[in-house]
Design a protein around this motif. Structure first.
Motif, PDB file in Angstrom:
ATOM      1  N   LEU A 127     -16.737   3.520  19.330  1.00  0.00           N
ATOM      2  CA  LEU A 127     -17.538   2.897  18.284  1.00  0.00           C
ATOM      3  C   LEU A 127     -18.478   1.840  18.860  1.00  0.00           C
ATOM      4  CD1 LEU A 127     -17.829   3.138  15.231  1.00  0.00           C
ATOM      5  CD2 LEU A 127     -16.159   1.309  14.997  1.00  0.00           C
ATOM      6  N   LEU A 128     -18.031   1.122  19.877  1.00  0.00           N
ATOM      7  CA  LEU A 128     -18.899   0.122  20.516  1.00  0.00           C
ATOM      8  C   LEU A 128     -20.105   0.783  21.166  1.00  0.00           C
ATOM      9  CD1 LEU A 128     -16.229  -2.270  22.101  1.00  0.00           C
ATOM     10  CD2 LEU A 128     -17.575  -2.617  20.021  1.00  0.00           C
ATOM     11  N   GLY A 129     -19.918   1.950  21.757  1.00  0.00           N
ATOM     12  CA  GLY A 129     -21.052   2.688  22.313  1.00  0.00           C
ATOM     13  C   GLY A 129     -22.038   3.103  21.246  1.00  0.00           C
ATOM     14  N   LEU A 130     -21.512   3.523  20.076  1.00  0.00           N
ATOM     15  CA  LEU A 130     -22.390   3.874  18.969  1.00  0.00           C
ATOM     16  C   LEU A 130     -23.164   2.656  18.478  1.00  0.00           C
ATOM     17  CD1 LEU A 130     -23.212   6.135  16.928  1.00  0.00           C
ATOM     18  CD2 LEU A 130     -21.367   5.271  15.465  1.00  0.00           C
ATOM     19  N   TYR A 131     -22.496   1.503  18.436  1.00  0.00           N
ATOM     20  CA  TYR A 131     -23.165   0.283  17.994  1.00  0.00           C
ATOM     21  C   TYR A 131     -24.281  -0.110  18.962  1.00  0.00           C
ATOM     22  CZ  TYR A 131     -19.408  -0.461  14.610  1.00  0.00           C
ATOM     23  OH  TYR A 131     -18.539  -0.344  13.568  1.00  0.00           O
ATOM     24  N   ALA A 132     -24.056   0.081  20.251  1.00  0.00           N
ATOM     25  CA  ALA A 132     -25.097  -0.231  21.234  1.00  0.00           C
ATOM     26  C   ALA A 132     -26.327   0.646  21.014  1.00  0.00           C
ATOM     27  CB  ALA A 132     -24.545  -0.039  22.648  1.00  0.00           C
ATOM     28  N   ALA A 133     -26.098   1.928  20.728  1.00  0.00           N
ATOM     29  CA  ALA A 133     -27.223   2.827  20.463  1.00  0.00           C
ATOM     30  C   ALA A 133     -27.956   2.416  19.193  1.00  0.00           C
ATOM     31  CB  ALA A 133     -26.717   4.267  20.350  1.00  0.00           C
TER      32      ALA A 133
END
Length: 390
Positions: A94-100
């Motif tokens: 989810l953190l990777g999605l938030y970065a995107a």
């Protein structure tokens, strides 16, 4: 012979090493890996890379639509993959999605220009909305990660739990001449209750044993303990002599060492041929028996302390007989006791409502009695009716 075998093996290896054969093998491996990954993810055991990849692809698509037409596709549309990610992804993914999503907001802000010059630009409110949705999505993902159950399976498990409680509360079929009814109403209109019933036909079907239990607490707070106790009590019922059931249940409850671990229980042992019965109680409200001969209700109270309070407790039985036309009612305190009335007043009200069913019979009466006596009570309520036909 050996030369022929070697030639045949070489031909097979050469056929297997051709491009179509290698391609079919790779396609088969990819298909197997994707199928296994999907099954593992559904069970909560596998990686979530498929869901992550799908959500990552939606972000540039949303960004492109926002740049081309920010009126119909506003920058806040980015909350959609963020909310979906909170439901299906693990916290790390989810953190990777938030970065995107953060990169997409930056790109949209640069392409659309300052929000002071264009109403459809990226405003501080847009950033706060996306950040708030991301925060709550992360809380949901952390909760699911701690529980270890994917969101799709969580609802299924709760449904299965509710059905198991209902199944355990079903009374066995009785021989001709007997009628039984059971009604459970959890507190607050929920699907889970701290009241439960376990029952069994013992002594080659001649004896009916029923245990009605009220676990401390109510609704969802008591449901998990009620389910655990229901399974344990169901295993004990019929495996021990009737007089040994409540002592064994008391010992089991003491071994759990719960902070709020007490319960009340009433144990009925009924001979279905003669109508004779024994009633054991552990701090439970008394039963009520209607005598067809007199038309009066009589309390059937047995002595015994609460379950889970102290070891070595004794439970004395009261005895009685259900003659043709008689009715026996067992219930939990939520049906007859509230903060506004004591238990004696509640029992008088219950018997007064039950008198309306004496002439026409008690078929279908259990649910209606709860509706009439304790419809809006914020407590678990349970009522059991046993009738011997006249």
């Amino acid at each position: 012979m050996a030369v022929r075998r070697e030639r045949r093996a070489r031909k097979q290896r050469s056929a297997a090493e051709t491009f179509p054969a290698r391609l079919r093998m790779r396609v088969h491996r990819v298909r197997t890996a994707v199928r296994k990954s999907g099954v593992d993810y559904f069970r909560g055991d596998g990686s979530d890379w498929i869901a992550l990849a799908a959500l990552l692809l939606t972000i540039p698509l949303i960004t492109l639509c926002t740049i081309l037409d920010p009126v119909w596709c506003t920058p806040t549309v980015l909350v959609l993959p963020i909310v979906a990610g909170g439901l299906v992804l693990r916290p790390a993914s989810l953190l990777g999605l938030y970065a995107a999503a953060a990169v997409a907001l930056i790109v949209e802000s640069v392409q659309l220009g300052p929000y002071s010059e264009r109403a459809a630009g990226v405003t501080p409110g847009t950033v706060l909305t996306v950040a708030a949705c991301g925060f709550f999505g992360l809380l949901i993902a952390q909760f699911r990660s701690r529980v270890g159950v994917p969101w799709r399976r969580g609802g299924t498990m709760l449904f299965d739990l509710r059905e198991r409680i209902r199944t355990q509360s079903r009374l066995p079929k009785l021989p001709p001449g007997w009628h039984r009814e059971m009604a459970l109403r959890p507190a607050g209109g929920q699907s889970f209750s701290g009241d439960f019933v376990v029952a069994a036909r013992t002594n080659h079907g001649r004896t009916l044993e029923v245990v009605l239990t009220d676990v401390s607490g109510k609704g969802m707070d008591a449901a998990s303990r009620a389910l655990l106790l229901a399974g344990a009590f169901s295993g004990l019922l019929g495996s021990l002599p009737p007089h040994a059931f409540l002592p064994a249940a008391n010992g089991y409850l003491l071994r759990q060492d719960w902070d709020e671990g007490f319960a009340t229980s009433i144990h009925l042992v009924l001979d279905l041929e003669s109508g004779d019965y024994e009633l054991y109680s552990a701090g439970h409200p008394p039963g009520l028996q209607l005598s067809a001969g007199t038309g009066r209700w009589e309390e059937k109270a047995a002595e015994g302390p609460l379950l889970g309070v102290y070891d070595g407790a004794d439970f004395d039985a009261t005895k009685g007989t259900l003659r043709p036309g008689d009715v026996l009612m067992l219930f939990t305190d939520g049906l007859v006791e509230t903060s506004e009335r004591d238990i004696s007043e509640g029992m008088d009200r219950l018997t007064g409502e039950a008198d309306r069913y004496v002439q026409g019979g008690f078929h279908g009466a259990a649910w209606h009695l709860i509706e009439a006596v304790a419809k809006d009570v914020n407590d678990d309520r349970a009522l059991l009716l046993l009738c011997r036909d006249s």
